[in-house]
Design an enzyme around this catalytic site. Structure first.
Site, PDB file in Angstrom:
ATOM      1  CB  CYS A  78      54.432  24.154  72.333  1.00 25.77           C
ATOM      2  SG  CYS A  78      53.771  22.924  71.310  1.00 25.77           S
ATOM      3  CB  CYS A  97      55.176  24.244  68.431  1.00 26.25           C
ATOM      4  SG  CYS A  97      53.826  23.991  69.533  1.00 26.25           S
ATOM      5  CG  ASP A  98      58.603  26.024  69.429  1.00 25.05           C
ATOM      6  OD1 ASP A  98      58.491  26.419  67.985  1.00 25.05           O
ATOM      7  OD2 ASP A  98      58.283  26.930  70.002  1.00 25.05           O
TER       8      ASP A  98
END
Ligand code: NDP
Length: 315
Positions: A136, A139-140
């Site tokens: 993701c 997300c990261d």
């Protein structure tokens, strides 16, 4: 083996499931939540989460999910750590049975079983998940400011992840096993026009390389499938974008699914084609796949289930 009877059965324990449960509980509906085998869902395999509102100091995925579980328990939700393996939506109340032989009879069911990221299935990839290997970018990606990263895959997800990562990374290598991408033409054009992205064609990842202490990725061992040459690529992160599969196998006999297996819900609603069965979170969302959106649709599902129960009382 127990027999449970409930007004609302919630299947799944990601952000959608817990949010649906706490909304339903606050409405006095005494929901039962069956957690599934990966308690807490996909967020439990991420590390830091900075884009879930309410946590000024950020929080880890496992902590966030543990908090959601405790909050649901505090509000009176009955949580059963078990996995639903069979459903019968032909009769009402609905009947769901579990791996441990429990039976759940429910007036409404909210499906929050999520989707699972597909992985390359390399032992070295597994070792670094959450420590340089991610599924993701939203997300990261933020953690890779001015650092080189790689994305693997050739579909729209890989294209989107690569483009998103150019906001942070110094360089983005897109590694694809063939010499053509299946991503939409417009996405391919954007990739080719972005000077930070370099596509590495006809190439597979043989191994994720990294350090033990601290655990972290330093590179990839690559193999060109045309001439079998092996090379090393220095990157600090690998984003795997080789598809997702929604966890809908046990529902496909009853519910309308799209071509990729996601549950189809009515526009602006979590209602499925069966009255009294609702779906929330990634299991019905191939597009956004974000915790905050899952939580939002979980709340919607609980409110719609409550309205459905009220309509049953009036019949
Ligand atoms: P896709 O199935 O479209 O693509 C998966 C990619 O991963 C393919 O290029 C495939 O290669 C590659 N792949 C699969 N397994 C491996 C493996 N073991 N090793 C290396 N590469 C592998 O998945 P997506 O997640 O990209 O998309 C799913 C659906 O969601 C699609 O319909 C897509 O269009 C849609 N989507 C739409 C978006 C949008 O509209 N904004 C954004 C994201 C997704 P190969 O091509 O060789 O098979």
């Amino acid at each position: 083996m127990s027999e449970y009877t409930t007004q609302i059965l919630i299947i799944g324990s990601g952000p959608a499931g817990y949010t649906a449960a706490l909304y339903a509980s606050r409405s006095g509906l005494n929901p039962i939540l069956v957690s599934g085998s990966q308690i807490g869902g996909q967020l439990t395999i991420t590390t830091e989460i900075e884009n879930f509102p309410g946590f000024a100091e950020s929080i880890t995925g496992p902590e966030l999910m543990e908090n959601m579980r405790k909050q649901a328990q505090k509000l009176g939700v009955t949580i059963v750590d078990d996995k639903i393996t069979e459903v019968d939506f032909n009769k009402h109340p609905f009947v769901c049975t579990s791996e441990n032989g429990n039976t759940f009879t429910a007036q409404t069911v909210i499906i929050c079983t999520g989707s699972s990221a597909r992985w390359l299935e390399l032992p070295s990839e597994k070792k670094f998940i959450g420590f340089g290997v991610s599924a993701c970018a939203t997300c990261d990606g933020f953690f890779y400011r001015n650092r080189p990263v790689a994305v693997v895959g050739g579909g729209n997800s890989a294209a989107e992840e690569a483009l998103y990562l150019t906001n942070f990374a110094s360089k983005v290598y897109l590694i694809h096993r063939r010499d053509t991408m299946r991503a939409d033409a417009v996405m391919q054009q954007r990739i080719q026009n972005n000077h930070k992205i370099q596509i590495i064609w006809n190439t597979v990842i043989e191994e994720v390389l990294g350090t033990e202490n601290p655990l972290g990725v330093t590179g990839l061992k690559l193999k060109n499938v045309k001439d079998d040459t092996v090379s090393k690529l220095d990157v600090d992160g690998l984003f795997v974008a080789v598809g997702h599969h929604p966890n809908t196998d046990i529902f496909k006999e009853y519910l309308n699914l799209d071509a990729n297996g996601y549950i189809i819900t009515a526009p602006d609603s979590t209602a499925t084609n069966i009255k009294g069965v609702f779906a929330a979170g990634d299991v019905q969302d191939p597009k956004f796949r974000q915790a905050i959106i899952s939580a939002g649709t979980g709340a919607m599902a609980a409110m719609e289930a409550e309205r459905y129960l009220t309509s049953l009382e009036k019949e």
